[in-house]
Write a protein that holds these residues in place. Structure first.
Motif, mmCIF file in Angstrom:
data_model
loop_
_atom_site.group_PDB
_atom_site.id
_atom_site.type_symbol
_atom_site.label_atom_id
_atom_site.label_comp_id
_atom_site.label_asym_id
_atom_site.label_seq_id
_atom_site.Cartn_x
_atom_site.Cartn_y
_atom_site.Cartn_z
ATOM 1 N N MET A 263 0.816 -1.210 0.000
ATOM 2 C CA MET A 263 0.000 0.000 0.000
ATOM 3 C C MET A 263 0.854 1.266 0.000
ATOM 4 S SD MET A 263 -3.231 0.201 0.229
ATOM 5 C CE MET A 263 -3.185 1.478 -0.935
ATOM 6 N N LEU B 43 2.340 2.531 2.644
ATOM 7 C CA LEU B 43 2.206 3.289 3.884
ATOM 8 C C LEU B 43 3.393 2.990 4.782
ATOM 9 C CD1 LEU B 43 -1.587 2.843 4.711
ATOM 10 C CD2 LEU B 43 -0.446 4.940 4.037
ATOM 11 N N ALA C 182 2.156 9.938 -1.172
ATOM 12 C CA ALA C 182 0.861 10.621 -1.230
ATOM 13 C C ALA C 182 0.797 11.566 -2.425
ATOM 14 C CB ALA C 182 0.614 11.394 0.063
ATOM 15 N N ARG D 68 -0.464 6.911 -6.534
ATOM 16 C CA ARG D 68 -1.273 6.779 -5.315
ATOM 17 C C ARG D 68 -2.707 6.383 -5.605
ATOM 18 N NH1 ARG D 68 -0.436 5.605 -0.548
ATOM 19 N NH2 ARG D 68 -1.429 3.914 -1.643
ATOM 20 N N GLN E 242 -5.582 1.502 -3.774
ATOM 21 C CA GLN E 242 -6.364 1.991 -2.647
ATOM 22 C C GLN E 242 -6.654 0.832 -1.688
ATOM 23 O OE1 GLN E 242 -7.545 5.228 -1.788
ATOM 24 N NE2 GLN E 242 -5.982 5.834 -3.261
ATOM 25 N N MET E 243 -7.306 1.157 -0.580
ATOM 26 C CA MET E 243 -7.440 0.159 0.468
ATOM 27 C C MET E 243 -8.778 0.299 1.180
ATOM 28 S SD MET E 243 -4.631 -0.468 3.379
ATOM 29 C CE MET E 243 -4.777 -1.741 4.605
ATOM 30 N N LEU F 231 -13.094 5.976 9.614
ATOM 31 C CA LEU F 231 -13.805 7.189 9.213
ATOM 32 C C LEU F 231 -13.585 8.273 10.266
ATOM 33 C CD1 LEU F 231 -17.220 5.706 8.034
ATOM 34 C CD2 LEU F 231 -15.323 6.464 6.618
ATOM 35 N N PHE G 179 -16.232 13.985 10.074
ATOM 36 C CA PHE G 179 -16.560 14.144 8.659
ATOM 37 C C PHE G 179 -17.872 13.424 8.361
ATOM 38 C CE2 PHE G 179 -12.224 14.818 6.348
ATOM 39 C CZ PHE G 179 -12.021 15.969 7.077
ATOM 40 N N ASP H 26 -13.099 13.053 -0.102
ATOM 41 C CA ASP H 26 -11.711 13.403 0.220
ATOM 42 C C ASP H 26 -10.727 13.010 -0.893
ATOM 43 O OD1 ASP H 26 -10.102 14.759 2.062
ATOM 44 O OD2 ASP H 26 -9.305 12.865 2.811
ATOM 45 N N PRO H 27 -10.716 11.736 -1.317
ATOM 46 C CA PRO H 27 -9.781 11.413 -2.403
ATOM 47 C C PRO H 27 -10.109 12.132 -3.700
ATOM 48 C CG PRO H 27 -11.190 9.538 -1.887
ATOM 49 C CD PRO H 27 -11.417 10.550 -0.827
ATOM 50 N N ARG I 285 -8.700 15.632 -3.538
ATOM 51 C CA ARG I 285 -7.241 15.687 -3.532
ATOM 52 C C ARG I 285 -6.638 15.261 -4.859
ATOM 53 N NH1 ARG I 285 -7.962 18.016 0.129
ATOM 54 N NH2 ARG I 285 -6.933 19.456 -1.249
ATOM 55 N N MET I 286 -7.203 14.230 -5.469
ATOM 56 C CA MET I 286 -6.434 13.576 -6.526
ATOM 57 C C MET I 286 -7.131 13.434 -7.872
ATOM 58 S SD MET I 286 -4.534 10.743 -4.282
ATOM 59 C CE MET I 286 -3.553 10.264 -5.643
ATOM 60 N N ARG J 136 -15.183 5.159 -0.726
ATOM 61 C CA ARG J 136 -13.989 6.008 -0.706
ATOM 62 C C ARG J 136 -12.824 5.325 -1.422
ATOM 63 N NH1 ARG J 136 -11.908 7.496 5.079
ATOM 64 N NH2 ARG J 136 -11.658 5.248 5.128
#
Lengths: 568, 319
Positions: A364, A366, A390, A395, A399-400, A409, A413, A421-422, A425-426, A472
């Motif tokens: 992943m 991380l 990131a 990226r 995903q996971m 979570l 939020f 969120d993703p 951002r992306m 997500r």
């Protein structure tokens, strides 16, 4: 009430005072337990099975009270007995094993002393012979080298060992009734089997009665004489375990049984009989797509952790001359290699501590590997440091889905904010309305009602939270999704729905899965290939059918035989 | 940073109810009858907490009174707090002067009311300053660990190594005798409390699932700190703020009492107590008593308020 009845619960109703008024956790429940009998109370979370057992011990917390009914334990009226009598009863006549053995033990007291405490409290031993009796109790629960373990602290023992100590504590005073509240939920299957075998053997030996509270039908079937099925605070069915699984009477029992993963069923079989097909049948992806170049190649991946600095230094300092020095490094993952093709689901199976989660975290990105390569679509992503990843365009392709839907979570939020969120951002999607529209589309894909999107996590059920987490993860249309025990925290009926959803999504979106799990039954349902890990190494690899039906390694055989199966 | 910390903390407090009901082993299935769970307004929740614990209600009442004095003091005070009148010096409390008058004949009630503004301002600004500095650096320390953690930790340790009031005296004496410096000194001595609480709260969340998920969504570490970690530790920080507010008032008054910071004839509780202290032996107790009582009630009120806020924020208390 016959002479052999030990515990008789009649028409029990337990109420909790909450700010939203009175909530009836248990309603009109009847349970009897005979002398020497093992009764299973089975139900999903919130069915009231634990509350029933707390009522029997009279340890309901202060917001709750027994509103109606009677509990008779060997002639004593538990509901009206004075607190002093109840204190004597608890521990000596009836005792309990809890779900998390580590939490049930005092972390800063030697386990031997904790057993002595119970013995002395109930005048089962004198200070002079307490130690002897405590060691005897440890010996009875098959703890190897009991004289040594007497001096151990709970953190020095494994989960299974701790549960044995808890059992030793519970049985130290030779109670007549043992209540086991999900005694093996946090344990591995092989440990579960060892612990349950021990409980059953010990209780049989002493003619004790046992109440086994569990959500696992297989476990109840394997170890209980009679099974009580509870739903929403009510008993829906009571029968001998041999008959209840062959001919379940109540619709809820049937639903529960259908949803339990077991040998010889497919994923679709887990859904309730009357469930409408959740999605239009999706055409299977063309065969050739499976045979393309591998999407992910992991080769010789190693992750080392330094052993606790001070501990190893001290241990080396104080070690006897003939002992080997403590190794400086601990290999969590010890040189593993595997690959995942496009559109393929690979299961990564093993017990806790085998390195499967560490592996998934490294894939992943991380976590940085100590050595080895992680190649994704021809590019060595293992070389990019985890902190930089990131920002990498790679990226969004990996995903996971996390293990605990609640923990994954942000409590502040809303669901739509978490899913967005993703995207924010992306992706290239910009503008409030466009992002919202994409979130709604994703919600539809994962079967989450649109009106739930504006809720906060604590206003959603476990299954709904799992769906938010899945939405997500697929928001950026990733090619590889790592599923880290995505259903471990869910009830079986919810698990059935989520597993089917994951299968549908995989087909319609053409993703690959790396499914990390300890549960071979679940892995078999979803995965084409299975990798079995132990102590950081791969012990077996092959197609799901081959590994399940004709396991090669002893370890896989042991894993498979430890799974309790309902007699279906 | 979150623009509405108070509202947000209240909000999360008000919406935690279902989770707590479950913690009390109440089946969610039974609760779902009333689903969708309605968001309980913060007012309704506050009313519930106050009805359960009337002392919190008293604290809120006192807080309201002090705030009114701080904002409207100069207009509602019966006399000019600075106007001396030797004709009516050292009068005992009476219908004309409820709290009596001091050696210069100034009305003590008016001075106590007007002083609320200065004492509150010092407390509010110093708490805001330390909240920004300590909260942010502590959160960063807990989240990033490593050298950030070591630097923040050592700064906090260094400050803790001094007797705090003596440190505040030293700072004011060194920087100069102004209200601004009192604010700075008060902020500095409270820094370790904030940094440590924020560090501990951020630390337990640094590897939470939702933080990992945010990393997967492509958030940088700093953005995760601001959008994921900080909002989640806000409730506990708000409680911390209320609790330290009392100490801040006490500290400011203490500094003034020993002659640092605010100077006469400015009405300030600490100075007034200092001025009145010498008259107690001769029987004029009211000069020191009433500002002292105001000080005590203010500190008392903020501590109780902190307890009340903790009840509102703490999920364990919401069964």
């Amino acid at each position: 009430m016959t002479a052999t009845t030990l515990l008789d619960v009649r028409d029990l109703t337990v109420e909790f005072m909450t700010r939203r008024g009175i909530v009836k956790a248990v309603q009109h429940v009847n349970v009897t337990v005979g002398k020497g009998e093992t009764v299973g109370i089975v139900g999903e979370s919130g069915s009231g099975k634990s509350v029933t057992s707390y009522a029997v011990m009279r340890i309901i917390d202060r917001a709750g009270k027994i509103a109606d009914g009677a509990i008779t334990f060997s002639g004593i009226d538990v509901r009206d007995a004075p607190e002093k009598d109840m204190r004597d009863l608890r521990g000596r006549e009836m005792s309990m094993i809890f779900q998390n053995p580590r939490a049930a033990l005092n972390p800063i007291r030697k386990v031997g002393h904790q057993i002595e405490d119970v013995l002395l409290q109930h005048v089962q031993a004198q200070p002079s012979d307490a130690k002897e009796k405590a060691i005897e109790a440890l010996k009875k629960v098959r703890i190897a080298r009991p004289e040594e373990r007497y001096h151990a602290y709970p953190f020095e023992l494994s989960g299974g060992m701790c549960q044995r100590v808890v059992i030793a504590l519970a049985l130290a005073c030779q109670p007549q009734l043992l209540i086991a509240d999900e005694p093996t939920t946090g344990l591995d299957v092989t440990t579960q089997k060892a612990v349950m075998d021990l409980v059953v053997e010990l209780t049989r030996e002493r003619g004790m009665s046992t109440i086994l509270i569990t959500h696992d039908l297989g476990l109840a079937a394997a170890y209980c004489d009679r099974v009580v099925v509870m739903e929403k605070g009510k008993v829906v069915e009571t029968a001998a375990s041999s008959t209840i699984f062959k001919a379940p009477q109540h619709a809820y029992t049937r639903k529960l049984m259908r949803a339990t993963p077991r040998l010889g069923v497919s994923l679709r079989d887990l859904l309730p009989e009357d469930a409408p097909p959740s999605h239009a049948p999706v055409p299977a992806p063309p065969e050739e797509s499976l045979d393309k170049t591998p999407l992910l190649v992991v080769s010789n991946l190693v992750k080392e952790y330094p052993r606790q600095g001070a501990t190893s230094t001290l241990a080396n300092f104080f070690r006897k001359k003939d002992q080997l020095p403590v190794a400086e490094m601990f290999k969590a993952v010890d040189g593993i290699s595997f690959e995942i093709r496009r559109g393929e689901s690979v299961g990564l199976v093993g017990e806790s501590g085998c390195g499967k989660s560490t592996t998934s975290m490294m894939v992943m990105r991380l976590l940085d590997p100590t050595s080895g390569m992680v190649t994704f679509d021809g590019e060595d992503i293992g070389a990019i440091p985890a902190k930089e990843f990131a920002k990498s365009p790679m990226r969004k392709r990996i995903q996971m889905v996390f293990q605990d839907p609640t923990d994954s979570l942000n409590p502040r939020f809303t669901a739509v904010r978490a899913i967005a969120d993703p995207i924010l951002r992306m992706s290239d999607i910009r503008g409030r309305d466009a992002v919202r529209a994409r979130c709604e589309e994703l919600a539809r894909q994962v079967g989450l009602p649109i009106e739930l999107l504006d809720r906060f996590p604590h206003q959603l059920s476990g299954g709904q939270k799992a769906r938010v987490g899945i939405a997500r993860a697929i928001a950026l249309s990733p090619e590889l999704v790592i599923l880290d025990e995505p259903t471990a925290a869910l009830d079986v009926s919810v698990q059935a729905l989520v597993l089917n959803l994951l299968e549908d999504l995989k087909r319609s979106l053409g993703m690959s899965y790396l499914f990390v799990s300890h549960d071979l039954n679940v892995v078999r349902l979803l995965c084409d290939r299975v990798i079995v890990m132990r102590s950081g190494k791969i012990v077996e690899e092959g197609t799901a059918e081959r590994v399940m039906d004709a396991p090669q390694s002893d370890y896989t055989k042991e894993l498979l035989s430890a799974i309790p199966h309902p007699p279906l | 940073m979150n623009s509405r910390p108070d509202l947000d903390s209240a909000h999360i407090a008000a919406t935690d109810a279902p989770a707590i009901a479950m913690a009390a082993a109440v089946p969610p299935a039974t609760l779902s009858a009333s689903a969708p769970p309605k968001q309980m307004s913060i007012l309704a929740h506050a009313r519930y907490v106050i009805s359960e614990n009337p002392v919190t209600g008293i604290a809120f009442g006192l807080f309201l009174l002090i705030t009114i004095c701080a904002i409207f003091g100069p207009w509602i005070a019966p006399y000019d707090p600075l106007a001396s009148n030797t004709m009516s010096a050292l009068q005992a409390p009476s219908a004309k002067h409820w709290f009596g008058t001091d050696q210069l004949g100034r009305d003590i009630l008016s001075r106590v009311m007007v002083a609320a503004r200065l004492d509150m301002a010092i407390a509010v600004f110093s708490v805001a300053l330390v909240f920004a500095l300590g909260g942010l650096s502590g959160t960063a320390a807990g989240f990033f660990g490593g050298w950030t953690d070591r630097v923040v930790g050592r700064i906090a340790d260094t400050i803790m190594a001094f007797p705090l009031f003596v440190l505040a005296m030293g700072i004011v004496a060194a920087l100069g005798n102004t209200v601004t410096n009192i604010v700075i000194a008060t902020a500095i001595i409270n820094y370790p409390l904030y940094a440590r609480v924020a560090r501990a709260e951020a630390n337990v969340r640094r590897d939470a699932g939702f933080v990992q998920a945010a990393r997967l969504s492509g958030n940088g570490e700093f953005r995760i700190l601001l959008t994921q970690i900080l909002p989640n530790i806000m409730p506990i920080m708000v409680v911390q703020m209320s609790l330290t507010m009392g100490y801040a008032i006490l500290n400011a008054a203490g500094l003034s009492f020993i002659g640092l910071g605010v100077r006469p004839p400015t009405p300030e509780w600490g100075i007034m107590v200092a001025e009145g202290a010498s008259f107690i032996v001769s029987g004029e107790w009211w000069i020191a008593f009433f500002p002292g009582a105001a000080l005590m009630l203010a500190v008392f009120c903020f501590n109780l308020l902190g307890d009340g806020l903790r009840d509102i924020v703490d999920p364990q208390r919401r069964t």
